[in-house]
Design an enzyme around this catalytic site. Structure first.
Site, PDB file in Angstrom:
ATOM      1  N   GLN A  79      51.910  69.059  67.074  1.00 14.48           N
ATOM      2  CA  GLN A  79      53.107  69.537  66.393  1.00 14.48           C
ATOM      3  C   GLN A  79      52.758  70.049  65.002  1.00 14.48           C
ATOM      4  O   GLN A  79      51.624  69.930  64.548  1.00 14.48           O
ATOM      5  CB  GLN A  79      54.166  68.439  66.290  1.00 14.48           C
ATOM      6  CG  GLN A  79      53.748  67.218  65.511  1.00 14.48           C
ATOM      7  CD  GLN A  79      54.822  66.132  65.511  1.00 14.48           C
ATOM      8  OE1 GLN A  79      55.769  66.158  66.273  1.00 14.48           O
ATOM      9  NE2 GLN A  79      54.668  65.158  64.616  1.00 14.48           N
ATOM     10  N   ILE A 121      51.766  72.024  61.667  1.00 18.34           N
ATOM     11  CA  ILE A 121      50.785  73.039  61.312  1.00 18.34           C
ATOM     12  C   ILE A 121      49.701  73.161  62.377  1.00 18.34           C
ATOM     13  O   ILE A 121      49.277  74.265  62.731  1.00 18.34           O
ATOM     14  CB  ILE A 121      50.158  72.716  59.941  1.00 18.34           C
ATOM     15  CG1 ILE A 121      51.209  72.830  58.831  1.00 18.34           C
ATOM     16  CG2 ILE A 121      48.991  73.652  59.635  1.00 18.34           C
ATOM     17  CD1 ILE A 121      50.739  72.324  57.476  1.00 18.34           C
ATOM     18  N   ASP A 154      44.782  65.845  69.945  1.00 13.20           N
ATOM     19  CA  ASP A 154      45.776  65.023  69.255  1.00 13.20           C
ATOM     20  C   ASP A 154      45.777  63.658  69.932  1.00 13.20           C
ATOM     21  O   ASP A 154      45.231  63.508  71.034  1.00 13.20           O
ATOM     22  CB  ASP A 154      47.168  65.660  69.335  1.00 13.20           C
ATOM     23  CG  ASP A 154      48.097  65.194  68.227  1.00 13.20           C
ATOM     24  OD1 ASP A 154      48.396  65.993  67.319  1.00 13.20           O
ATOM     25  OD2 ASP A 154      48.525  64.018  68.260  1.00 13.20           O
ATOM     26  N   ARG A 190      53.201  59.703  45.700  1.00 13.70           N
ATOM     27  CA  ARG A 190      52.194  60.193  46.653  1.00 13.70           C
ATOM     28  C   ARG A 190      50.804  59.700  46.251  1.00 13.70           C
ATOM     29  O   ARG A 190      49.827  60.428  46.372  1.00 13.70           O
ATOM     30  CB  ARG A 190      52.215  61.733  46.719  1.00 13.70           C
ATOM     31  CG  ARG A 190      53.411  62.327  47.423  1.00 13.70           C
ATOM     32  CD  ARG A 190      53.422  62.001  48.911  1.00 13.70           C
ATOM     33  NE  ARG A 190      54.570  62.585  49.585  1.00 13.70           N
ATOM     34  CZ  ARG A 190      55.742  61.982  49.730  1.00 13.70           C
ATOM     35  NH1 ARG A 190      55.914  60.745  49.242  1.00 13.70           N
ATOM     36  NH2 ARG A 190      56.732  62.571  50.357  1.00 13.70           N
ATOM     37  N   TYR A 211      48.139  59.224  49.246  1.00 11.82           N
ATOM     38  CA  TYR A 211      48.076  60.525  49.917  1.00 11.82           C
ATOM     39  C   TYR A 211      47.364  61.536  49.029  1.00 11.82           C
ATOM     40  O   TYR A 211      46.439  62.232  49.470  1.00 11.82           O
ATOM     41  CB  TYR A 211      49.479  61.010  50.255  1.00 11.82           C
ATOM     42  CG  TYR A 211      49.504  62.390  50.875  1.00 11.82           C
ATOM     43  CD1 TYR A 211      49.165  62.575  52.207  1.00 11.82           C
ATOM     44  CD2 TYR A 211      49.880  63.506  50.126  1.00 11.82           C
ATOM     45  CE1 TYR A 211      49.179  63.843  52.785  1.00 11.82           C
ATOM     46  CE2 TYR A 211      49.896  64.768  50.692  1.00 11.82           C
ATOM     47  CZ  TYR A 211      49.552  64.932  52.016  1.00 11.82           C
ATOM     48  OH  TYR A 211      49.556  66.185  52.575  1.00 11.82           O
ATOM     49  N   VAL A 251      55.999  71.724  53.586  1.00  9.65           N
ATOM     50  CA  VAL A 251      56.093  72.495  54.822  1.00  9.65           C
ATOM     51  C   VAL A 251      57.123  71.852  55.741  1.00  9.65           C
ATOM     52  O   VAL A 251      57.106  70.629  55.956  1.00  9.65           O
ATOM     53  CB  VAL A 251      54.730  72.565  55.540  1.00  9.65           C
ATOM     54  CG1 VAL A 251      54.813  73.450  56.774  1.00  9.65           C
ATOM     55  CG2 VAL A 251      53.655  73.086  54.584  1.00  9.65           C
ATOM     56  N   THR A 286      58.133  70.618  58.772  1.00  8.24           N
ATOM     57  CA  THR A 286      57.509  70.195  60.029  1.00  8.24           C
ATOM     58  C   THR A 286      58.265  68.992  60.587  1.00  8.24           C
ATOM     59  O   THR A 286      59.039  68.339  59.887  1.00  8.24           O
ATOM     60  CB  THR A 286      56.051  69.774  59.801  1.00  8.24           C
ATOM     61  OG1 THR A 286      56.036  68.623  58.919  1.00  8.24           O
ATOM     62  CG2 THR A 286      55.235  70.908  59.195  1.00  8.24           C
ATOM     63  N   PRO A 287      58.033  68.659  61.867  1.00  2.50           N
ATOM     64  CA  PRO A 287      58.645  67.447  62.422  1.00  2.50           C
ATOM     65  C   PRO A 287      58.273  66.193  61.636  1.00  2.50           C
ATOM     66  O   PRO A 287      59.085  65.270  61.501  1.00  2.50           O
ATOM     67  CB  PRO A 287      58.084  67.399  63.843  1.00  2.50           C
ATOM     68  CG  PRO A 287      57.838  68.827  64.193  1.00  2.50           C
ATOM     69  CD  PRO A 287      57.354  69.454  62.911  1.00  2.50           C
ATOM     70  N   SER A 288      57.051  66.168  61.100  1.00  3.65           N
ATOM     71  CA  SER A 288      56.628  65.019  60.300  1.00  3.65           C
ATOM     72  C   SER A 288      57.498  64.871  59.057  1.00  3.65           C
ATOM     73  O   SER A 288      57.959  63.765  58.727  1.00  3.65           O
ATOM     74  CB  SER A 288      55.163  65.173  59.891  1.00  3.65           C
ATOM     75  OG  SER A 288      54.787  64.172  58.971  1.00  3.65           O
TER      76      SER A 288
END
Length: 267
Positions: A38, A40, A59, A166, A169, A202, A204-206
């Protein structure tokens, strides 16, 4: 009409013997990437295949990954890139690889005081050690051919920009930038180049999942949007376009760089 009866129709279409032939920007290239189920990774896998590459999309989410089985040029394989034995087995399945794209990552929310040792270890293992394992497994194959291209997924939230909540990360993504520059410097005279992609926010689903996990998802969404200087988030497909460029021979003179795609967030 050019010599040999070949007329250039466009950047990718040619007329040969009266027939139009499409040439992709990645024709013949073998590409392996992680986190392709999913976001990127998925967008990049599809974009690579559309440009003529032979793509191995990996994945840990086998169910979502299977959705790519119908895309011409893509073969899928469930791989946990934090597991050395699985990464080495994946490398052995490929006689050679032109492009390695390391995408797998995890976003932890919180400052250093919110980051437990388990959070630190999990994030570093997923975001940095996985790339170390993949690079170490595939780089020897590239060196044999004296040709190879590694793309690592970093972030603007790194050594580029300090971002609230963050901590681990950003630390991990700063490490990815360091890893990228190190590989680029060590093997620049052996036909290897290495770059990293540094997105901002971005869609995204995340990201959507992290927003929904907040106590007030609506306020969390507004907070993300408030920092978008363009008034919108980046799309996974926009990042994938940049990845196609880095994977192609168009970027042959580009190595050791942080390719920022953040809509000006860092400014």
């Amino acid at each position: 009409m050019h010599a040999g009866g070949v007329h250039k129709y466009s950047s990718t279409d040619f007329i040969i013997c009266g027939e139009r032939c499409t040439m992709g920007r990645l024709d013949g290239k073998v590409i392996v990437l992680s986190a392709a189920a999913q976001g990127i990774g998925r967008a990049a896998a599809i974009a690579f295949a559309k440009e003529g590459a032979q793509v191995t999309a990996t994945d840990i989410n086998g169910e979502k990954l299977k959705e790519l089985d119908s895309v011409q040029g893509i073969k899928t394989k469930v791989v946990d890139v934090t597991k050395k034995d699985q990464v080495e087995a994946l490398a052995k399945e490929h006689e050679h690889v032109d492009v390695l794209f390391n995408v797998a990552g995890f976003v932890h929310h919180g400052s250093v005081l919110d980051c437990e040792e388990a959070d630190w270890d999990f994030t570093m293992n997923t975001n940095v050690r996985s790339m170390y394992l993949m690079c170490k497994a595939f780089l020897p194959k590239m060196l044999e051919k004296k040709s190879g291209n590694i793309i690592n997924m970093a972030s603007v939230a790194s050594s580029i920009k300090g971002v609230v909540n963050r901590c681990v990360y950003s630390t991990s993504k700063a490490a990815v930038i360091g890893l990228t520059k190190s590989i680029a410097a060590d093997f620049i005279d052996k036909g290897i180049r290495c770059n990293c992609v540094c997105p901002g926010t971005v869609d995204t689903p995340s990201l959507r999942g992290r927003i929904q996990a907040q106590p007030d998802p609506e306020e969390a969404y507004k907070a993300f949007m408030a920092r978008q200087k363009t008034g919108r988030m980046c799309t996974a497909e926009e990042v994938a376009y940049l990845c196609v460029y880095l994977a192609s021979d168009e970027s042959a003179y580009v190595t050791g760089t942080e390719q920022i795609i953040d809509g000006g967030w860092r400014l």
